[in-house]
Design a protein around this motif. Sequence first.
Motif, short mmCIF file in Angstrom:
data_model
loop_
_atom_site.label_atom_id
_atom_site.label_comp_id
_atom_site.label_asym_id
_atom_site.label_seq_id
_atom_site.Cartn_x
_atom_site.Cartn_y
_atom_site.Cartn_z
N ALA A 168 43.76 53.05 -22.68
CA ALA A 168 43.05 53.37 -23.93
C ALA A 168 44.07 53.78 -24.99
O ALA A 168 43.96 53.38 -26.16
CB ALA A 168 42.02 54.46 -23.71
N GLY A 188 34.11 54.04 -24.35
CA GLY A 188 34.32 55.13 -23.39
C GLY A 188 33.06 55.94 -23.13
O GLY A 188 32.95 56.62 -22.12
N ASN A 235 39.54 48.02 -19.08
CA ASN A 235 39.80 49.46 -19.01
C ASN A 235 38.51 50.25 -18.86
O ASN A 235 38.40 51.13 -18.01
CB ASN A 235 40.56 49.93 -20.26
CG ASN A 235 40.88 51.40 -20.18
OD1 ASN A 235 41.56 51.85 -19.27
ND2 ASN A 235 40.36 52.16 -21.13
N ALA A 236 37.52 49.94 -19.70
CA ALA A 236 36.28 50.72 -19.69
C ALA A 236 35.47 50.50 -18.42
O ALA A 236 34.82 51.43 -17.94
CB ALA A 236 35.43 50.36 -20.91
N GLY A 241 31.92 55.50 -19.03
CA GLY A 241 32.78 56.67 -18.88
C GLY A 241 32.01 57.98 -18.79
O GLY A 241 32.33 58.85 -17.97
N ASP A 255 39.39 52.70 -15.92
CA ASP A 255 39.06 54.10 -16.18
C ASP A 255 38.18 54.70 -15.07
O ASP A 255 38.47 55.81 -14.62
CB ASP A 255 38.41 54.26 -17.56
CG ASP A 255 38.39 55.71 -17.98
OD1 ASP A 255 39.49 56.28 -18.20
OD2 ASP A 255 37.29 56.29 -18.06
N GLU A 289 37.37 62.53 -20.65
CA GLU A 289 38.53 61.95 -21.34
C GLU A 289 38.95 60.64 -20.69
O GLU A 289 38.45 60.27 -19.63
CB GLU A 289 39.70 62.94 -21.34
CG GLU A 289 40.38 63.10 -19.99
CD GLU A 289 39.69 64.09 -19.06
OE1 GLU A 289 40.13 64.20 -17.91
OE2 GLU A 289 38.70 64.72 -19.45
N ASP A 290 39.88 59.96 -21.33
CA ASP A 290 40.43 58.72 -20.75
C ASP A 290 41.25 59.07 -19.52
O ASP A 290 42.00 60.05 -19.52
CB ASP A 290 41.32 58.00 -21.78
CG ASP A 290 40.53 57.50 -22.97
OD1 ASP A 290 39.43 56.98 -22.75
OD2 ASP A 290 41.02 57.62 -24.10
N HIS A 291 41.10 58.28 -18.48
CA HIS A 291 41.79 58.54 -17.22
C HIS A 291 42.93 57.59 -16.95
O HIS A 291 43.54 57.62 -15.88
CB HIS A 291 40.78 58.49 -16.06
CG HIS A 291 39.73 59.54 -16.20
ND1 HIS A 291 38.50 59.30 -16.76
CD2 HIS A 291 39.73 60.86 -15.87
CE1 HIS A 291 37.78 60.40 -16.77
NE2 HIS A 291 38.50 61.36 -16.23
N THR A 292 43.21 56.70 -17.90
CA THR A 292 44.33 55.78 -17.77
C THR A 292 45.10 55.76 -19.09
O THR A 292 44.63 56.26 -20.11
CB THR A 292 43.88 54.34 -17.47
OG1 THR A 292 43.20 53.81 -18.61
CG2 THR A 292 42.97 54.29 -16.25
#
Length: 167
Positions: free
Chosen positions: A131, A109, A26-27, A113, A31, A125-128
């Motif tokens: 997280a 993040g 994710n990171a 990020g 993301d 912010e998180d884009h997926t």
Amino acid sequence: MGWTRIVVAMVGVLVVTAYAALLAVNALVLDPLGAVPGTSLGAIYGHLERQGFDVRSDVVAVVVTAGIGVALAVAVAVVTLVRGTDVHFVAAWVLGIVAAGAVQVFGSGFQLGMDVADGYGVGGEDHTIWAGVLYVTSVIALVAIPVVLVVGERRRARRTASETLAV
């Protein structure tokens, strides 16, 4: 009881490994791709490098962060198997590692990020959704710790009482 302890320890290591893998993917992949849709990951990394961001250090930091969780799970498995720890304590330790993973998700993040946010002028912010999945998993693990401990202690008390009555 011995086989159950082994199974719980091994499943715990697998769960923490899956959590850590999703944290890293994710990171480092999902993301950034969500933050800059339509751009390849290589193009994102290249753009950040040209702007002076140290993408390699970001990647290493996230991988090390994820690896620490896996190392902790392996250490818990080994120690609890060698010591013959009750199964519910093994489960509680693993749940604790998963619960503490929320802090690592938040921290990871900030690595790549924030570079993506600064380099592309997007929000930090998180884009997926992933997280959020990790955060929810951590909260569930946190809530499960006292449940596992109470149920395990009740079983141990019943077992001890029945063994005492049998003598």
